[in-house]
Scaffold this motif. Structure first.
Motif, PDB file in Angstrom:
ATOM      1  N   ALA A 151      12.395  -3.338  -0.729  1.00  0.00           N
ATOM      2  CA  ALA A 151      11.053  -2.837  -0.410  1.00  0.00           C
ATOM      3  C   ALA A 151      10.988  -1.941   0.830  1.00  0.00           C
ATOM      4  O   ALA A 151       9.921  -1.424   1.150  1.00  0.00           O
ATOM      5  N   GLY A 152      12.116  -1.760   1.521  1.00  0.00           N
ATOM      6  CA  GLY A 152      12.080  -1.011   2.785  1.00  0.00           C
ATOM      7  C   GLY A 152      11.456   0.373   2.644  1.00  0.00           C
ATOM      8  O   GLY A 152      10.551   0.749   3.399  1.00  0.00           O
ATOM      9  N   ARG A 153      11.917   1.111   1.656  1.00  0.00           N
ATOM     10  CA  ARG A 153      11.440   2.486   1.491  1.00  0.00           C
ATOM     11  C   ARG A 153       9.961   2.496   1.098  1.00  0.00           C
ATOM     12  O   ARG A 153       9.185   3.313   1.586  1.00  0.00           O
ATOM     13  N   ALA A 154       9.572   1.570   0.225  1.00  0.00           N
ATOM     14  CA  ALA A 154       8.170   1.497  -0.220  1.00  0.00           C
ATOM     15  C   ALA A 154       7.249   1.157   0.947  1.00  0.00           C
ATOM     16  O   ALA A 154       6.143   1.704   1.060  1.00  0.00           O
ATOM     17  N   ILE A 155       7.687   0.273   1.834  1.00  0.00           N
ATOM     18  CA  ILE A 155       6.861  -0.085   3.008  1.00  0.00           C
ATOM     19  C   ILE A 155       6.714   1.141   3.914  1.00  0.00           C
ATOM     20  O   ILE A 155       5.610   1.437   4.399  1.00  0.00           O
ATOM     21  N   GLU A 156       7.814   1.869   4.099  1.00  0.00           N
ATOM     22  CA  GLU A 156       7.728   3.082   4.935  1.00  0.00           C
ATOM     23  C   GLU A 156       6.726   4.087   4.326  1.00  0.00           C
ATOM     24  O   GLU A 156       5.884   4.645   5.031  1.00  0.00           O
ATOM     25  N   GLN A 157       6.800   4.272   3.014  1.00  0.00           N
ATOM     26  CA  GLN A 157       5.885   5.201   2.325  1.00  0.00           C
ATOM     27  C   GLN A 157       4.436   4.740   2.454  1.00  0.00           C
ATOM     28  O   GLN A 157       3.541   5.512   2.757  1.00  0.00           O
ATOM     29  N   GLU A 158       4.220   3.442   2.233  1.00  0.00           N
ATOM     30  CA  GLU A 158       2.861   2.876   2.309  1.00  0.00           C
ATOM     31  C   GLU A 158       2.288   3.060   3.717  1.00  0.00           C
ATOM     32  O   GLU A 158       1.122   3.440   3.884  1.00  0.00           O
TER      33      GLU A 158
ATOM     34  N   ALA B 151      -3.561   6.311  12.810  1.00  0.00           N
ATOM     35  CA  ALA B 151      -3.150   5.718  14.082  1.00  0.00           C
ATOM     36  C   ALA B 151      -4.191   4.735  14.629  1.00  0.00           C
ATOM     37  O   ALA B 151      -3.868   3.812  15.357  1.00  0.00           O
ATOM     38  N   GLY B 152      -5.451   4.918  14.254  1.00  0.00           N
ATOM     39  CA  GLY B 152      -6.506   4.051  14.784  1.00  0.00           C
ATOM     40  C   GLY B 152      -6.569   2.675  14.126  1.00  0.00           C
ATOM     41  O   GLY B 152      -7.287   1.792  14.591  1.00  0.00           O
ATOM     42  N   ASP B 153      -5.815   2.476  13.015  1.00  0.00           N
ATOM     43  CA  ASP B 153      -5.836   1.176  12.323  1.00  0.00           C
ATOM     44  C   ASP B 153      -5.110   0.149  13.179  1.00  0.00           C
ATOM     45  O   ASP B 153      -3.917  -0.054  13.014  1.00  0.00           O
TER      46      ASP B 153
ATOM     47  N   ALA C 199      -1.728  -0.451   3.839  1.00  0.00           N
ATOM     48  CA  ALA C 199      -1.045   0.593   4.618  1.00  0.00           C
ATOM     49  C   ALA C 199      -1.000   0.227   6.096  1.00  0.00           C
ATOM     50  O   ALA C 199       0.045   0.369   6.752  1.00  0.00           O
ATOM     51  N   ALA C 200      -2.121  -0.280   6.622  1.00  0.00           N
ATOM     52  CA  ALA C 200      -2.175  -0.636   8.046  1.00  0.00           C
ATOM     53  C   ALA C 200      -1.264  -1.828   8.339  1.00  0.00           C
ATOM     54  O   ALA C 200      -0.608  -1.887   9.387  1.00  0.00           O
TER      55      ALA C 200
ATOM     56  N   PHE D 146       3.701  -3.848  10.745  1.00  0.00           N
ATOM     57  CA  PHE D 146       4.949  -4.608  10.551  1.00  0.00           C
ATOM     58  C   PHE D 146       6.160  -3.730  10.908  1.00  0.00           C
ATOM     59  O   PHE D 146       7.051  -4.135  11.656  1.00  0.00           O
ATOM     60  N   GLN D 147       6.160  -2.508  10.363  1.00  0.00           N
ATOM     61  CA  GLN D 147       7.270  -1.583  10.611  1.00  0.00           C
ATOM     62  C   GLN D 147       7.415  -1.303  12.108  1.00  0.00           C
ATOM     63  O   GLN D 147       8.511  -1.271  12.656  1.00  0.00           O
ATOM     64  N   LYS D 148       6.271  -1.117  12.790  1.00  0.00           N
ATOM     65  CA  LYS D 148       6.297  -0.825  14.230  1.00  0.00           C
ATOM     66  C   LYS D 148       6.907  -2.003  15.006  1.00  0.00           C
ATOM     67  O   LYS D 148       7.706  -1.812  15.924  1.00  0.00           O
TER      68      LYS D 148
END
Ligand code: KG4
Ligand code: ZN
Length: 327
Positions: free
Chosen positions: A177-184, A190-192, A234-235, A240-242
Motif C-alpha cells: 500500500a505504500g505507493r497508494a498511500i503516497e498518491q492518496e 496543507a491546512g488539513d 487523504a488527510a 501518517f506519511q509525515k
C-alpha cells in the motif's frame, strides 16, 4: 565480467545480467497473487517463484542473445527472506552452477539493497550512512567499505514499509500500500491538520518504533467513525506519511551528528516515496543518494552488483539459506 543475479526472497521474482557491474538486462515479476490477502502468503510466494524464475531467466538470455555459459559469476539472495522463497532461487542458482561450472555466491538481501546505490551513483564514496527502509527492514548502517557495515539503529517492532502496508490495509488499499498511500496523500491540502505521534526511544538511541503510530492511527479512525474516515482518507494518509518520514529524517540527522558523516544513501522500497526524498534532500542537499524507483524495490540487479563486488574481492561464499540473517 558478466554477473547473473537471482532474487526470490519475498514477492518479486527477478533475474538480471550485469556487464562489469553495470546493468545489461533485467526482468522483474511482481507477484500479484498476494494483493487480496493484505500481505505476502509464503506458500503462494514459493509456488509463484517456481513457476516464473526459469521463464524469466530464459527470456533474459534469449532476448539479449547471450549464452548461459558466458556468465562469469552467479549471485543469489540466500538471506534474509521467506525460507521457501529463498530456496527456489538458491536451487535455481545451484542448478545453473552445476550445469555450467560457473562460480556462485550467496548474497545478503540487505547488502543487495545497499549495492543498488552503486548501480547509478559511481560518485557515492565511503564512508557513508545508509538508511535501508523496506517492507521487512528499517535500519541505519555506517558503511566504511564494501563488507564493512555497522548497524547504528534499527526498528524495534514494525518496518516502515510494513507500517505503510498495515495502515493501507486498514484504509482499504490493496497490498502493498505504500505507493497508494503516497498518491492518496497528494489529495490533501496543507491546512488539513491531523498529526500523529511517533515514539522517541530516548537518549542517543537511533532505533525506530512504528507500532505505536499504527495504533494511534487505528484509534483515531475508530473515534472519528467510518464515514468521517472515508471522507478524510487523504488527510489521514498525509499525516501518517509525515510521521514516518519525520522519524526517519530525525534519526538520520542524529546519526550524521553522532558520526560526523553527512553523506547518506537511502535504499529499499520506501525510498521510492517522494515526501521522504524531498525531506532528506532539504536536510542533506546533494549529499543524499537514492536509487531510481525501479531499483529501490526488490530486484536482481542489486543482488548481481553485490555478487560482482564479492567476485572482484575474491569474497565468494557458498549460498546458505538463512531466513533471519542480519547484515
Ligand atoms: O524493498 P521492497 O521491495 O521489499 C522488501 O525488501 O521489503 O519494499 C517493499 C515495501 C512495501 O512495504 C511497500 O509498501 C513500500 O516498500 N513502498 C513504499 C512506496 N513504494 C513501495 N512505501 C512508501 N511510499 C512508496 N512510494
Ligand atoms: Zn528488499
Amino acid at each position: 565480467m558478466l554477473t547473473l543475479g537471482i532474487e526470490t526472497s519475498c514477492d518479486e521474482t527477478s533475474v538480471a545480467l550485469l556487464a562489469d557491474g553495470n546493468i545489461l538486462a533485467s526482468e522483474v515479476f511482481t507477484q500479484g497473487v498476494h494483493s487480496a490477502y493484505g500481505g505476502v502468503v509464503p506458500e503462494l510466494a514459493s509456488r509463484a517463484h517456481i513457476a516464473k524464475v526459469d521463464v524469466l531467466a530464459k527470456s533474459l538470455f534469449v532476448k539479449n542473445k547471450i549464452a548461459c555459459s558466458a556468465v562469469d559469476c552467479i549471485a543469489v539472495t540466500d538471506s534474509p527472506g521467506l525460507a521457501g522463497a529463498l530456496l527456489v532461487g538458491i536451487g535455481f542458482a545451484l542448478g545453473f552452477h552445476c550445469q555450467f561450472g560457473i562460480p556462485v555466491t550467496g548474497v545478503n538481501h540487505l547488502e543487495g539493497h545497499l549495492c543498488s546505490l552503486f548501480l547509478e551513483h559511481p560518485d557515492l564514496c565511503h564512508p557513508f550512512l545508509a538508511l535501508i527502509v523496506s517492507g521487512g527492514h528499517t535500519a541505519i548502517y555506517r558503511v566504511d567499505d564494501f563488507g564493512r557495515y555497522r548497524c547504528l539503529g534499527r526498528t524495534v517492532d514494525d518496518a516502515a514499509g510494513e507500517a505503510f502496508d498495515k495502515i493501507g490495509k486498514m484504509l482499504g488499499f490493496p497490498y502493498p500500500a505504500g505507493r497508494a498511500i503516497e498518491q492518496e496523500a497528494l489529495g490533501s491540502a496543507a491546512g488539513d491538520e491531523i498529526s500523529f505521534p511517533v515514539a522517541r526511544l530516548g537518549g542517543p538511541s537511533l532505533d525506530f518504533s512504528f507500532s505505536g503510530l499504527k495504533t494511534a492511527v487505528k484509534y483515531f479512525c475508530e473515534e472519528k467513525g467510518e464515514a468521517w474516515t472515508a471522507k478524510n482518507k487523504a488527510a489521514i494518509c498525509r499525516a501518517f506519511q509525515k510521521a514516518v518520514v519525520d522519524s526517519l529524517a530525525r534519526n538520520l540527522a542524529a546519526a550524521a551528528g553522532q558520526t560526523g558523516i553527512s553523506t547518506i544513501g537511502v535504499a529499499g522500497g520506501v525510498a521510492c516515496n517522494g515526501e521522504l526524498r524531498r525531506t532528506l534532500v532539504s536536510h542533506f542537499g546533494d549529499k543524499v543518494f537514492f536509487p531510481s524507483p525501479a531499483l529501490c524495490t526488490d530486484n536482481a540487479a542489486m543482488i548481481a552488483r553485490a555478487g560482482y563486488e564479492r567476485m572482484k574481492r575474491k569474497m565468494l561464499r557458498f549460498p546458505t539459506m538463512n531466513p533471519s540473517a542480519a547484515l
